[in-house]
Design a protein around this motif. Structure first.
Motif, PDB file in Angstrom:
ATOM      1  N   SER A 179       0.832  -1.201   0.000  1.00 45.25           N
ATOM      2  CA  SER A 179       0.000   0.000   0.000  1.00 45.25           C
ATOM      3  C   SER A 179       0.869   1.255   0.000  1.00 45.25           C
ATOM      4  N   GLU A 180       0.358   2.280  -0.582  1.00 39.72           N
ATOM      5  CA  GLU A 180       1.075   3.551  -0.623  1.00 39.72           C
ATOM      6  C   GLU A 180       0.943   4.257   0.725  1.00 39.72           C
ATOM      7  N   PRO A 181       2.030   4.865   1.213  1.00 45.81           N
ATOM      8  CA  PRO A 181       1.957   5.572   2.496  1.00 45.81           C
ATOM      9  C   PRO A 181       1.019   6.776   2.424  1.00 45.81           C
ATOM     10  N   LYS A 182       0.186   6.900   3.438  1.00 50.04           N
ATOM     11  CA  LYS A 182      -0.742   8.032   3.500  1.00 50.04           C
ATOM     12  C   LYS A 182      -0.451   8.834   4.759  1.00 50.04           C
ATOM     13  N   PRO A 183      -0.404  10.142   4.664  1.00 51.62           N
ATOM     14  CA  PRO A 183      -0.140  10.953   5.859  1.00 51.62           C
ATOM     15  C   PRO A 183      -1.285  10.864   6.855  1.00 51.62           C
ATOM     16  N   GLY A 184      -0.910  10.910   8.138  1.00 49.92           N
ATOM     17  CA  GLY A 184      -1.924  10.874   9.178  1.00 49.92           C
ATOM     18  C   GLY A 184      -2.734  12.158   9.223  1.00 49.92           C
ATOM     19  N   THR A 185      -3.960  12.046   9.666  1.00 58.11           N
ATOM     20  CA  THR A 185      -4.864  13.197   9.760  1.00 58.11           C
ATOM     21  C   THR A 185      -5.472  13.249  11.160  1.00 58.11           C
ATOM     22  N   PRO A 186      -6.015  14.405  11.572  1.00 55.95           N
ATOM     23  CA  PRO A 186      -6.694  14.478  12.870  1.00 55.95           C
ATOM     24  C   PRO A 186      -7.835  13.474  12.994  1.00 55.95           C
ATOM     25  N   GLU A 187      -8.492  13.169  11.882  1.00 59.97           N
ATOM     26  CA  GLU A 187      -9.580  12.192  11.913  1.00 59.97           C
ATOM     27  C   GLU A 187      -9.074  10.802  12.313  1.00 59.97           C
ATOM     28  N   ASP A 188      -7.832  10.481  11.933  1.00 61.81           N
ATOM     29  CA  ASP A 188      -7.255   9.188  12.314  1.00 61.81           C
ATOM     30  C   ASP A 188      -7.127   9.071  13.828  1.00 61.81           C
ATOM     31  N   LEU A 189      -6.647  10.125  14.453  1.00 61.21           N
ATOM     32  CA  LEU A 189      -6.506  10.122  15.907  1.00 61.21           C
ATOM     33  C   LEU A 189      -7.869  10.060  16.587  1.00 61.21           C
ATOM     34  N   GLN A 190      -8.821  10.813  16.094  1.00 62.75           N
ATOM     35  CA  GLN A 190     -10.170  10.810  16.673  1.00 62.75           C
ATOM     36  C   GLN A 190     -10.796   9.413  16.573  1.00 62.75           C
ATOM     37  N   LYS A 191     -10.619   8.766  15.440  1.00 63.56           N
ATOM     38  CA  LYS A 191     -11.195   7.431  15.246  1.00 63.56           C
ATOM     39  C   LYS A 191     -10.533   6.403  16.157  1.00 63.56           C
ATOM     40  N   LEU A 192      -9.214   6.491  16.305  1.00 62.71           N
ATOM     41  CA  LEU A 192      -8.512   5.564  17.191  1.00 62.71           C
ATOM     42  C   LEU A 192      -9.001   5.704  18.635  1.00 62.71           C
ATOM     43  N   MET A 193      -9.212   6.938  19.057  1.00 59.15           N
ATOM     44  CA  MET A 193      -9.698   7.170  20.410  1.00 59.15           C
ATOM     45  C   MET A 193     -11.103   6.607  20.595  1.00 59.15           C
ATOM     46  N   LYS A 194     -11.938   6.820  19.617  1.00 55.72           N
ATOM     47  CA  LYS A 194     -13.311   6.318  19.702  1.00 55.72           C
ATOM     48  C   LYS A 194     -13.332   4.791  19.758  1.00 55.72           C
ATOM     49  N   ASP A 195     -12.532   4.135  18.912  1.00 55.14           N
ATOM     50  CA  ASP A 195     -12.470   2.676  18.906  1.00 55.14           C
ATOM     51  C   ASP A 195     -11.901   2.131  20.211  1.00 55.14           C
ATOM     52  N   TYR A 196     -10.931   2.826  20.772  1.00 58.95           N
ATOM     53  CA  TYR A 196     -10.274   2.364  21.991  1.00 58.95           C
ATOM     54  C   TYR A 196     -11.209   2.444  23.205  1.00 58.95           C
ATOM     55  N   TYR A 197     -11.978   3.516  23.290  1.00 56.13           N
ATOM     56  CA  TYR A 197     -12.821   3.737  24.467  1.00 56.13           C
ATOM     57  C   TYR A 197     -14.266   3.261  24.301  1.00 56.13           C
ATOM     58  N   SER A 198     -14.666   2.853  23.107  1.00 57.87           N
ATOM     59  CA  SER A 198     -16.076   2.537  22.861  1.00 57.87           C
ATOM     60  C   SER A 198     -16.596   1.368  23.693  1.00 57.87           C
ATOM     61  N   SER A 199     -15.716   0.438  24.075  1.00 60.65           N
ATOM     62  CA  SER A 199     -16.169  -0.751  24.807  1.00 60.65           C
ATOM     63  C   SER A 199     -16.431  -0.486  26.287  1.00 60.65           C
ATOM     64  N   ASN A 200     -15.836   0.557  26.853  1.00 58.23           N
ATOM     65  CA  ASN A 200     -15.997   0.782  28.296  1.00 58.23           C
ATOM     66  C   ASN A 200     -16.410   2.208  28.657  1.00 58.23           C
ATOM     67  N   ARG A 201     -16.858   2.968  27.682  1.00 62.31           N
ATOM     68  CA  ARG A 201     -17.318   4.332  27.955  1.00 62.31           C
ATOM     69  C   ARG A 201     -18.722   4.531  27.388  1.00 62.31           C
ATOM     70  N   SER A 202     -19.488   5.370  28.066  1.00 62.13           N
ATOM     71  CA  SER A 202     -20.829   5.688  27.590  1.00 62.13           C
ATOM     72  C   SER A 202     -20.752   6.677  26.431  1.00 62.13           C
ATOM     73  N   VAL A 203     -21.889   6.913  25.798  1.00 63.95           N
ATOM     74  CA  VAL A 203     -21.940   7.839  24.672  1.00 63.95           C
ATOM     75  C   VAL A 203     -21.531   9.248  25.112  1.00 63.95           C
ATOM     76  N   ILE A 204     -22.002   9.647  26.298  1.00 66.56           N
ATOM     77  CA  ILE A 204     -21.681  10.989  26.809  1.00 66.56           C
ATOM     78  C   ILE A 204     -20.186  11.108  27.093  1.00 66.56           C
ATOM     79  N   GLU A 205     -19.604  10.055  27.675  1.00 69.60           N
ATOM     80  CA  GLU A 205     -18.168  10.075  27.977  1.00 69.60           C
ATOM     81  C   GLU A 205     -17.332  10.105  26.695  1.00 69.60           C
ATOM     82  N   LEU A 206     -17.809   9.413  25.665  1.00 70.68           N
ATOM     83  CA  LEU A 206     -17.093   9.434  24.390  1.00 70.68           C
ATOM     84  C   LEU A 206     -17.107  10.828  23.770  1.00 70.68           C
ATOM     85  N   GLU A 207     -18.208  11.540  23.935  1.00 69.71           N
ATOM     86  CA  GLU A 207     -18.287  12.916  23.422  1.00 69.71           C
ATOM     87  C   GLU A 207     -17.310  13.835  24.149  1.00 69.71           C
ATOM     88  N   GLU A 208     -17.120  13.578  25.440  1.00 71.36           N
ATOM     89  CA  GLU A 208     -16.180  14.390  26.214  1.00 71.36           C
ATOM     90  C   GLU A 208     -14.731  14.143  25.796  1.00 71.36           C
TER      91      GLU A 208
END
Length: 279
Positions: free
Chosen positions: A85-114
């Motif tokens: 695969s061709e290298p793609k530069p990281g974006t702020p959306e990548d970090l936001q998505k990683l955080m959401k995936d990491y915390y989605s199993s043990n955080r509520s919807v409100i906590e994820l928004e915070e």
């Protein structure tokens, strides 16, 4: 004359025939069963009894094509996928998505928004054309002025987080064109004890810190590093190791980075006193 006929008859009969001409015509007192037994043909005995032969099924030869189909499929490794695969530069959306995936199993919807980072806290991401010095000059054009005004100990103005101690040394060497007279501190665990780093931060003013998330997290936890004066947090996002893994592809490092974010970075970003960069 009768005797001559009898002699002639005996000569013409095969061995084992009846004892008189009358017996051969079926007349007289001969035993019918005996007659039938005598007339039955005797099977010839074979010289050697033949044994039953085994039957073998001949399997068709396996071709290379069949072997390829039946061979167990090799699992694709992340290295194989990334190599193609061709290298793609990281974006702020990548970090936001990683955080959401990491915390989605043990955080509520409100906590994820915070945990969601405001877009205003992100600096321009590296488009893979920059060196570290050129990238930092672009995102922080007033660095010289900030450096002169910084006088707090146990803190840094800019923190660069990477995946290993070796990579941290490479980044420090590549900072030459940007750092100028700035004081740089190594914040990783290899050959350096935590207490030594705490004493160093207490002793003098430091402008730049480069290190790994595990050691940085430990320094924050022990009070050796204060995040409040921090103005720039830069992740060594796009660099890949020998296995073509980025820093955030490694679970242990990803976990420690998110722990650092929750130790004060998120609140500083929301107050707009701290900016994030993806190099």
């Amino acid at each position: 004359m009768a005797d001559d006929l009898g002699d002639e008859w005996w000569k013409t009969q095969p061995a084992g025939a009846a004892s008189s001409p009358e017996a051969s015509d079926g007349e007289g007192g001969g035993d019918p069963a005996m007659m039938q037994q005598e007339r039955a043909p005797v099977p010839a005995l074979s010289k050697k009894t033949e044994q039953p032969k085994e039957c073998f099924l001949i399997q068709p030869k396996e071709t290379n094509e069949d072997a390829t189909k039946t061979r167990k499929r090799k699992k694709k490794k992340i290295t194989d996928v990334l190599a193609k695969s061709e290298p793609k530069p990281g974006t702020p959306e990548d970090l936001q998505k990683l955080m959401k995936d990491y915390y989605s199993s043990n955080r509520s919807v409100i906590e994820l928004e915070e945990l969601t980072l405001p877009d205003s806290c992100f600096l321009k991401a590296n488009d893979l054309t920059h060196s570290l010095s050129s990238y930092l000059k672009e995102i922080c054009p007033k660095w010289v002025k900030l450096r002169k005004n910084h006088c707090e100990k146990k803190s840094v103005l800019m923190l660069i987080i990477c995946g290993s101690a070796i990579r941290a040394l490479e980044l420090i060497r590549s900072l030459t064109a940007f750092r100028g007279d700035s004081k740089v501190v190594k914040l990783f665990a290899k050959h350096i004890k935590v207490q030594e780093q705490i004493k160093l931060l207490e002793k003098r003013v430091v402008h730049l810190g480069v290190g790994t998330p595990g050691r940085i997290k430990e320094l924050i936890k022990q009070g050796g590093l204060n995040l409040n004066p921090l103005k720039f947090l830069v992740f060594d996002w796009n660099w890949r190791d020998q296995k073509l893994r980025r820093m955030m592809d490694i679970p242990e490092i990803r976990k420690e980075v998110f722990e650092i974010l929750e130790m004060g970075v998120l609140s500083l970003c929301k107050s707009e006193s701290l900016k994030l960069g993806l190099f």
